[in-house]
Design a protein around this motif. Structure first.
Motif, PDB file in Angstrom:
ATOM      1  N   UNK A  82      -8.441   3.795 -19.936  1.00 26.15           N
ATOM      2  CA  UNK A  82      -9.133   3.740 -21.211  1.00 26.15           C
ATOM      3  C   UNK A  82      -8.229   3.184 -22.269  1.00 26.15           C
ATOM      4  N   UNK A  83      -8.767   2.937 -23.459  1.00 22.18           N
ATOM      5  CA  UNK A  83      -8.018   2.331 -24.541  1.00 22.18           C
ATOM      6  C   UNK A  83      -6.840   3.204 -24.909  1.00 22.18           C
ATOM      7  N   UNK A  84      -5.682   2.569 -25.060  1.00 24.83           N
ATOM      8  CA  UNK A  84      -4.490   3.282 -25.486  1.00 24.83           C
ATOM      9  C   UNK A  84      -3.797   4.060 -24.380  1.00 24.83           C
ATOM     10  N   UNK A  85      -4.328   4.036 -23.154  1.00 20.57           N
ATOM     11  CA  UNK A  85      -3.705   4.765 -22.053  1.00 20.57           C
ATOM     12  C   UNK A  85      -2.907   3.803 -21.179  1.00 20.57           C
ATOM     13  N   UNK A  86      -1.839   4.302 -20.576  1.00 23.39           N
ATOM     14  CA  UNK A  86      -1.092   3.521 -19.602  1.00 23.39           C
ATOM     15  C   UNK A  86      -1.948   3.364 -18.337  1.00 23.39           C
ATOM     16  N   UNK A  87      -1.877   2.205 -17.680  1.00 21.96           N
ATOM     17  CA  UNK A  87      -2.617   2.064 -16.418  1.00 21.96           C
ATOM     18  C   UNK A  87      -2.159   3.112 -15.404  1.00 21.96           C
ATOM     19  N   UNK A  88      -3.069   3.588 -14.599  1.00 23.73           N
ATOM     20  CA  UNK A  88      -2.728   4.569 -13.560  1.00 23.73           C
ATOM     21  C   UNK A  88      -2.017   3.845 -12.423  1.00 23.73           C
ATOM     22  N   UNK A  89      -0.882   4.376 -12.012  1.00 24.58           N
ATOM     23  CA  UNK A  89      -0.064   3.759 -10.968  1.00 24.58           C
ATOM     24  C   UNK A  89      -0.605   4.123  -9.588  1.00 24.58           C
ATOM     25  N   UNK A  90      -0.799   3.107  -8.740  1.00 29.46           N
ATOM     26  CA  UNK A  90      -1.409   3.306  -7.420  1.00 29.46           C
ATOM     27  C   UNK A  90      -0.434   2.891  -6.324  1.00 29.46           C
ATOM     28  N   UNK A  91      -0.288   3.731  -5.325  1.00 30.62           N
ATOM     29  CA  UNK A  91       0.487   3.442  -4.122  1.00 30.62           C
ATOM     30  C   UNK A  91      -0.484   3.179  -2.977  1.00 30.62           C
ATOM     31  N   UNK A  92      -0.332   2.057  -2.277  1.00 32.24           N
ATOM     32  CA  UNK A  92      -1.174   1.724  -1.126  1.00 32.24           C
ATOM     33  C   UNK A  92      -0.364   1.886   0.154  1.00 32.24           C
ATOM     34  N   UNK A  93      -0.923   2.592   1.137  1.00 35.17           N
ATOM     35  CA  UNK A  93      -0.271   2.756   2.439  1.00 35.17           C
ATOM     36  C   UNK A  93      -1.281   2.380   3.516  1.00 35.17           C
ATOM     37  N   UNK A  94      -1.124   1.182   4.064  1.00 31.34           N
ATOM     38  CA  UNK A  94      -2.084   0.662   5.044  1.00 31.34           C
ATOM     39  C   UNK A  94      -1.396  -0.449   5.818  1.00 31.34           C
ATOM     40  N   UNK A  95      -1.573  -0.481   7.141  1.00 33.70           N
ATOM     41  CA  UNK A  95      -0.874  -1.489   7.939  1.00 33.70           C
ATOM     42  C   UNK A  95      -1.616  -2.811   8.048  1.00 33.70           C
ATOM     43  N   UNK A  96      -2.800  -2.922   7.457  1.00 35.71           N
ATOM     44  CA  UNK A  96      -3.537  -4.180   7.470  1.00 35.71           C
ATOM     45  C   UNK A  96      -3.143  -4.982   6.230  1.00 35.71           C
ATOM     46  N   UNK A  97      -2.243  -5.949   6.408  1.00 35.67           N
ATOM     47  CA  UNK A  97      -1.622  -6.628   5.266  1.00 35.67           C
ATOM     48  C   UNK A  97      -2.625  -7.432   4.444  1.00 35.67           C
ATOM     49  N   UNK A  98      -3.564  -8.080   5.093  1.00 39.25           N
ATOM     50  CA  UNK A  98      -4.554  -8.846   4.332  1.00 39.25           C
ATOM     51  C   UNK A  98      -5.395  -7.900   3.480  1.00 39.25           C
ATOM     52  N   UNK A  99      -5.774  -6.770   4.066  1.00 41.35           N
ATOM     53  CA  UNK A  99      -6.562  -5.779   3.333  1.00 41.35           C
ATOM     54  C   UNK A  99      -5.791  -5.269   2.124  1.00 41.35           C
ATOM     55  N   UNK A 100      -4.514  -4.919   2.324  1.00 40.19           N
ATOM     56  CA  UNK A 100      -3.737  -4.400   1.197  1.00 40.19           C
ATOM     57  C   UNK A 100      -3.501  -5.468   0.134  1.00 40.19           C
ATOM     58  N   UNK A 101      -3.318  -6.720   0.571  1.00 36.51           N
ATOM     59  CA  UNK A 101      -3.147  -7.799  -0.412  1.00 36.51           C
ATOM     60  C   UNK A 101      -4.385  -7.920  -1.303  1.00 36.51           C
ATOM     61  N   UNK A 102      -5.551  -7.878  -0.663  1.00 38.39           N
ATOM     62  CA  UNK A 102      -6.801  -8.016  -1.421  1.00 38.39           C
ATOM     63  C   UNK A 102      -7.003  -6.812  -2.339  1.00 38.39           C
ATOM     64  N   UNK A 103      -6.782  -5.610  -1.813  1.00 38.21           N
ATOM     65  CA  UNK A 103      -6.998  -4.412  -2.610  1.00 38.21           C
ATOM     66  C   UNK A 103      -5.990  -4.322  -3.757  1.00 38.21           C
ATOM     67  N   UNK A 104      -4.744  -4.679  -3.497  1.00 42.09           N
ATOM     68  CA  UNK A 104      -3.736  -4.657  -4.559  1.00 42.09           C
ATOM     69  C   UNK A 104      -4.096  -5.638  -5.668  1.00 42.09           C
TER      70      UNK A 104
END
Length: 218
Positions: free
Chosen positions: A14-36
């Motif tokens: 939301x406005x004025x908030x820091x973006x929420x930090x996300x950690x991705x753990x998945x061995x499908x590299x194309x999937x993680x690239x797209x999701x990231x």
């Protein structure tokens, strides 16, 4: 049957908030690239790290501060639920989301017992993940194979020995079968569990409660 209802997510952007930090753990590299890429395109979210194994995921979780972790159920070196348990201990307030290509009711229950806040199918991933991270309930859908894979008693015996570290030769000796027969059983088990390696089969079976690890074979 539907996925369990998610609690509202506090401070979800939301406005004025820091973006929420996300950690991705998945061995499908194309999937993680797209999701990231999709996460970074959102004003309230930021992918801080991507890991392609359980070991790497836990190592990065110790280095990067994260508000959210998205974890694949099946990883090449360990089960995703073990990662969820470790992440929950590391960051009790984090939002933990489990993704799977084979959603089942028994796996959803196991994920929630491990500490996951949501259990989502990968084919719903982008829309569902973005919604869940902002406090929406998971999409309503039926699980596939709610009773789990149907293994014969002999297949369960073979799987239990695999879970104890026995190779095909040892399994053949233990059960009085030929090596050819044991290999056929293993192929059938992999197909029924929807995995491609014996390690993944054991991880899936342990997570779903089909077997428990016991005596270890050298």
């Amino acid at each position: 049957m539907s996925t369990a209802t998610m609690p509202a997510v506090p401070g979800a952007g939301g406005a004025g908030r820091e973006p929420r930090a996300v950690l991705l753990v998945d061995d499908h590299r194309i999937f993680t690239d797209v999701l990231a890429f999709a996460l970074d395109a959102q004003p309230d979210l930021r992918c801080v790290a991507v890991a392609n194994s359980a070991r790497d995921g836990l190592a990065k979780a110790a280095v990067y501060a994260f508000d959210v972790a998205i974890v694949d159920l099946h990883l090449p070196d360990a089960g995703g639920l073990a990662v969820v348990e470790a992440l929950r201990a590391m960051r009790p307030a984090a939002l933990l989301v489990v993704l799977t290509g084979h959603p089942r009711a028994d796996l959803a229950a196991a994920a929630h017992r491990a500490g996951a806040d949501a259990f989502l199918a990968k084919d719903d991933a982008l829309t569902a993940v973005l919604g869940v991270l902002r406090g929406a309930p998971p999409p309503r859908r039926r699980f596939d194979g709610a009773a789990g894979p149907q293994l014969t008693p002999r297949e369960r015996e073979v799987l239990a020995l695999l879970a104890c570290g026995a190779d095909a030769r040892r399994i053949a000796q233990e059960l009085g079968l030929s090596m050819h027969t044991v290999r056929d059983y293993i192929k059938t088990i992999l197909a029924k569990l929807g995995v491609h390696t014996q390690h993944a089969a054991v991880a899936a079976a342990v997570e779903s409660g089909l077997v428990t690890t016991g005596k270890r074979y050298p």
